[in-house]
Design a protein around this motif. Structure first.
Motif, PDB file in Angstrom:
ATOM      1  N   ALA A  98       0.801  -1.062   0.052  1.00 23.35           N
ATOM      2  CA  ALA A  98      -0.019   0.032   0.025  1.00 23.35           C
ATOM      3  C   ALA A  98       0.924   1.258  -0.272  1.00 23.35           C
ATOM      4  CB  ALA A  98      -0.927   0.089   1.264  1.00 23.35           C
ATOM      5  N   ASP A  99       0.357   2.595  -0.745  1.00 27.07           N
ATOM      6  CA  ASP A  99       0.841   3.666  -0.434  1.00 27.07           C
ATOM      7  C   ASP A  99      -0.142   4.875  -0.797  1.00 27.07           C
ATOM      8  OD1 ASP A  99       4.307   4.688  -1.775  1.00 27.07           O
ATOM      9  OD2 ASP A  99       2.658   5.579  -0.090  1.00 27.07           O
ATOM     10  N   LYS A 100       0.154   5.848  -0.006  1.00 27.98           N
ATOM     11  CA  LYS A 100      -0.731   6.938  -0.475  1.00 27.98           C
ATOM     12  C   LYS A 100      -0.709   7.235  -1.965  1.00 27.98           C
ATOM     13  CE  LYS A 100       0.139   9.203   4.190  1.00 27.98           C
ATOM     14  NZ  LYS A 100       0.787  10.310   4.732  1.00 27.98           N
ATOM     15  N   TRP A 101      -1.855   7.714  -2.252  1.00 30.73           N
ATOM     16  CA  TRP A 101      -2.052   7.949  -3.694  1.00 30.73           C
ATOM     17  C   TRP A 101      -3.210   8.878  -3.875  1.00 30.73           C
ATOM     18  CZ3 TRP A 101       0.704   6.374  -7.495  1.00 30.73           C
ATOM     19  CH2 TRP A 101       0.168   6.337  -8.887  1.00 30.73           C
ATOM     20  N   PHE A 102      -3.114   9.879  -4.686  1.00 27.38           N
ATOM     21  CA  PHE A 102      -3.983  10.834  -4.872  1.00 27.38           C
ATOM     22  C   PHE A 102      -4.320  11.191  -6.161  1.00 27.38           C
ATOM     23  CE2 PHE A 102      -3.274  11.909  -0.584  1.00 27.38           C
ATOM     24  CZ  PHE A 102      -1.756  11.734  -0.212  1.00 27.38           C
ATOM     25  N   PHE A 103      -4.045  10.044  -7.284  1.00 25.65           N
ATOM     26  CA  PHE A 103      -4.422  10.215  -8.485  1.00 25.65           C
ATOM     27  C   PHE A 103      -5.412   9.275  -9.203  1.00 25.65           C
ATOM     28  CE2 PHE A 103      -0.774  12.870  -8.898  1.00 25.65           C
ATOM     29  CZ  PHE A 103       0.158  12.230  -8.070  1.00 25.65           C
ATOM     30  N   PRO A 104      -6.135   9.550 -10.131  1.00 24.36           N
ATOM     31  CA  PRO A 104      -7.083   8.431 -10.464  1.00 24.36           C
ATOM     32  C   PRO A 104      -6.282   7.199 -10.988  1.00 24.36           C
ATOM     33  CG  PRO A 104      -7.355  10.500 -11.707  1.00 24.36           C
ATOM     34  CD  PRO A 104      -5.885  10.551 -11.098  1.00 24.36           C
ATOM     35  N   GLY A 105      -7.135   6.073 -10.738  1.00 25.24           N
ATOM     36  CA  GLY A 105      -6.667   4.829 -11.308  1.00 25.24           C
ATOM     37  C   GLY A 105      -5.604   4.400 -10.403  1.00 25.24           C
TER      38      GLY A 105
END
Length: 125
Positions: A98-105
């Motif tokens: 897991a990782d922080k993600w701020f983008f679509p997809g």
């Protein structure tokens, strides 16, 4: 303490099914992308699937498309990998990340920050 714990692996006959779980502790999976990876003996690690926990979008490797389904349960802070029509080639140690993600997809090529310890899946008659 940030932790990912996989469970649900085991021995299954070809054509059988398993459901893997990836439970997060010490952080919430909201705002993260979560990926499932596998590594068989003597082979490179392969990205299997990922899910964007914010928009629910998913991605699958061609080798598992149509057979595996990734899903999440935010109430349980857990991501699942439902594996059907299993083949001997699916035998591997399966890891979630897991990782922080701020983008679509999402993408299994992401440099995931958090990793679980892995769970063994063996498909054999």
């Amino acid at each position: 303490q940030v932790q990912l714990v996989e469970s649900g692996g085991g021995l299954v006959h070809p054509g059988g099914s398993l459901r893997l779980s990836c439970a997060a502790a010490g952080f919430t999976l909201a705002g993260h992308a979560i990926g499932w990876f596998r590594q068989a003996p003597g082979k490179e690690r392969e990205g299997v699937s990922c899910i964007n926990n914010s928009d629910g979008s998913t991605s699958y490797a061609d080798s598992v498309k149509g057979r595996f389904t990734i899903s999440r349960d935010n109430a349980k802070n857990t991501v699942y990998l439902e594996m059907n029509s299993l083949k001997p080639d699916d035998t591997a140690v399966y890891y979630c990340a897991a990782d922080k993600w701020f983008f679509p997809g999402c993408s299994v090529s992401t440099n995931f920050a958090y990793w679980g310890q892995g769970t063994q899946v063996t498909v054999s008659s």
